[in-house]
Design an enzyme around this catalytic site. Structure first.
Site, mmCIF file in Angstrom:
data_model
loop_
_atom_site.group_PDB
_atom_site.id
_atom_site.type_symbol
_atom_site.label_atom_id
_atom_site.label_comp_id
_atom_site.label_asym_id
_atom_site.label_seq_id
_atom_site.Cartn_x
_atom_site.Cartn_y
_atom_site.Cartn_z
ATOM 1 N N PHE A 1 0.822 -1.205 0.000
ATOM 2 C CA PHE A 1 0.000 0.000 0.000
ATOM 3 C C PHE A 1 0.863 1.265 0.000
ATOM 4 O O PHE A 1 0.451 2.302 -0.537
ATOM 5 C CB PHE A 1 -0.917 -0.019 1.235
ATOM 6 C CG PHE A 1 -2.028 0.983 1.199
ATOM 7 C CD1 PHE A 1 -3.161 0.769 0.425
ATOM 8 C CD2 PHE A 1 -1.954 2.147 1.950
ATOM 9 C CE1 PHE A 1 -4.191 1.693 0.391
ATOM 10 C CE2 PHE A 1 -2.975 3.074 1.923
ATOM 11 C CZ PHE A 1 -4.102 2.852 1.147
ATOM 12 N N GLU A 2 2.036 1.203 0.607
ATOM 13 C CA GLU A 2 2.918 2.381 0.719
ATOM 14 C C GLU A 2 3.843 2.553 -0.485
ATOM 15 O O GLU A 2 4.557 3.565 -0.589
ATOM 16 C CB GLU A 2 3.768 2.287 1.992
ATOM 17 C CG GLU A 2 3.018 2.544 3.290
ATOM 18 C CD GLU A 2 2.126 1.398 3.727
ATOM 19 O OE1 GLU A 2 2.473 0.233 3.456
ATOM 20 O OE2 GLU A 2 1.066 1.663 4.323
ATOM 21 N N ALA B 1 4.539 -8.236 -2.626
ATOM 22 C CA ALA B 1 3.795 -9.498 -2.751
ATOM 23 C C ALA B 1 2.500 -9.371 -1.961
ATOM 24 O O ALA B 1 2.535 -9.226 -0.735
ATOM 25 C CB ALA B 1 4.632 -10.661 -2.226
ATOM 26 N N VAL B 2 1.398 -9.377 -2.670
ATOM 27 C CA VAL B 2 0.082 -9.336 -2.019
ATOM 28 C C VAL B 2 -0.559 -10.707 -2.258
ATOM 29 O O VAL B 2 -0.752 -11.110 -3.411
ATOM 30 C CB VAL B 2 -0.806 -8.207 -2.579
ATOM 31 C CG1 VAL B 2 -2.045 -8.045 -1.706
ATOM 32 C CG2 VAL B 2 -0.039 -6.889 -2.642
ATOM 33 N N ILE B 3 -0.830 -11.381 -1.150
ATOM 34 C CA ILE B 3 -1.278 -12.773 -1.254
ATOM 35 C C ILE B 3 -2.707 -12.871 -0.742
ATOM 36 O O ILE B 3 -2.988 -12.551 0.411
ATOM 37 C CB ILE B 3 -0.302 -13.690 -0.486
ATOM 38 C CG1 ILE B 3 1.104 -13.537 -1.079
ATOM 39 C CG2 ILE B 3 -0.775 -15.139 -0.542
ATOM 40 C CD1 ILE B 3 2.200 -14.257 -0.340
ATOM 41 N N HIS C 1 -8.446 -7.736 2.821
ATOM 42 C CA HIS C 1 -8.498 -6.535 1.987
ATOM 43 C C HIS C 1 -7.486 -6.609 0.849
ATOM 44 O O HIS C 1 -6.914 -5.625 0.419
ATOM 45 C CB HIS C 1 -8.345 -5.260 2.821
ATOM 46 C CG HIS C 1 -7.103 -5.179 3.652
ATOM 47 N ND1 HIS C 1 -6.803 -6.050 4.660
ATOM 48 C CD2 HIS C 1 -6.086 -4.298 3.625
ATOM 49 C CE1 HIS C 1 -5.645 -5.701 5.213
ATOM 50 N NE2 HIS C 1 -5.194 -4.650 4.595
ATOM 51 N N ARG D 1 6.992 -17.664 -8.406
ATOM 52 C CA ARG D 1 7.278 -16.503 -9.272
ATOM 53 C C ARG D 1 8.490 -15.698 -8.799
ATOM 54 O O ARG D 1 8.834 -14.689 -9.418
ATOM 55 C CB ARG D 1 6.029 -15.622 -9.373
ATOM 56 C CG ARG D 1 4.975 -16.312 -10.197
ATOM 57 C CD ARG D 1 3.604 -15.761 -10.049
ATOM 58 N NE ARG D 1 2.642 -16.807 -10.425
ATOM 59 C CZ ARG D 1 1.344 -16.641 -10.510
ATOM 60 N NH1 ARG D 1 0.819 -15.469 -10.257
ATOM 61 N NH2 ARG D 1 0.564 -17.639 -10.852
#
Ligand code: INI
Length: 180
Positions: A78-79, A102-104, A110, A149
């Site tokens: 987010f930052e 990395a957003v898992i 959210h 990845r």
């Protein structure tokens, strides 16, 4: 980066296309003399560290001088856009900013917000500053997919992000789109 798949073409096909247009802006991968910033999220750090390793290896291989690389850490994806903006409109702007995160999905309720706002922010920064800001942020359903990845091989998404940065810098310096 939701997928590892890219249906690409053999670069030699471009040779046959060049004489069919007035100009052909084509990426090169020359790093010497370029200043590159990397914005790296600490959240899911075991993954983002692997992306950073891949990106640094690619920049080094392309000839980017170590002194011309800045690595900045932020708490989470987010930052990322804010530090990317700071690099892109610094008094002496970088030639490109590479964002790594990395957003898992499995780990957050959210997910859409964090991943979506990160992507939107990154795009906003590059469009408002004209500095290439590369989206090297994994968005996956599972940790296993993120690990896959970020393997230490040619499929590493950090490495791909670095190659994309060099490609965008070179294309924007060519022909009719080059700034005076
Ligand atoms: N940040 C990430 O980079 N990846 C995630 O998967 C994630 N999850 O799961 O929530 C995440 N959250 C933190 C977020 O990016 C901010 O740092 C936090 O909300 C403070 O603003």
């Amino acid at each position: 980066m939701t997928s590892t798949k890219d249906t690409t073409f053999d670069p030699t096909v471009l040779e046959g296309l060049r004489d069919r247009s007035g100009e052909s802006l084509e990426p090169t991968a020359v790093g010497r003399g370029l200043r590159i910033a990397l914005v790296c999220a600490r959240f899911n750090g075991a993954i983002t560290l692997r992306l950073l390793e891949g990106a640094l290896a690619a920049l080094e291989a392309a000839g980017v001088d170590r002194a011309d690389i800045s690595v900045g850490w932020v708490p989470g994806a987010f930052e990322i856009p804010l530090l990317a903006l700071a690099y892109a409109d610094a008094e002496r702007p970088y030639d490109a900013v590479i964002t790594l995160g990395a957003v898992i999905r499995g780990e957050t309720g959210h997910y859409e917000l964090v991943a979506g706002e990160c992507a939107r922010g990154v795009q906003d920064v590059q469009l408002s500053t004209r500095v290439p800001v590369i989206f090297g942020v994994l968005t996956t359903n599972t940790v296993e997919q993120a690990l896959e990845r970020s393997e230490a091989d040619e499929t590493n998404k950090g490495r791909e992000a670095a190659e994309s940065a060099l490609a965008m810098i070179s294309v924007l310096e060519q022909g009719s789109v080059a700034s005076a």
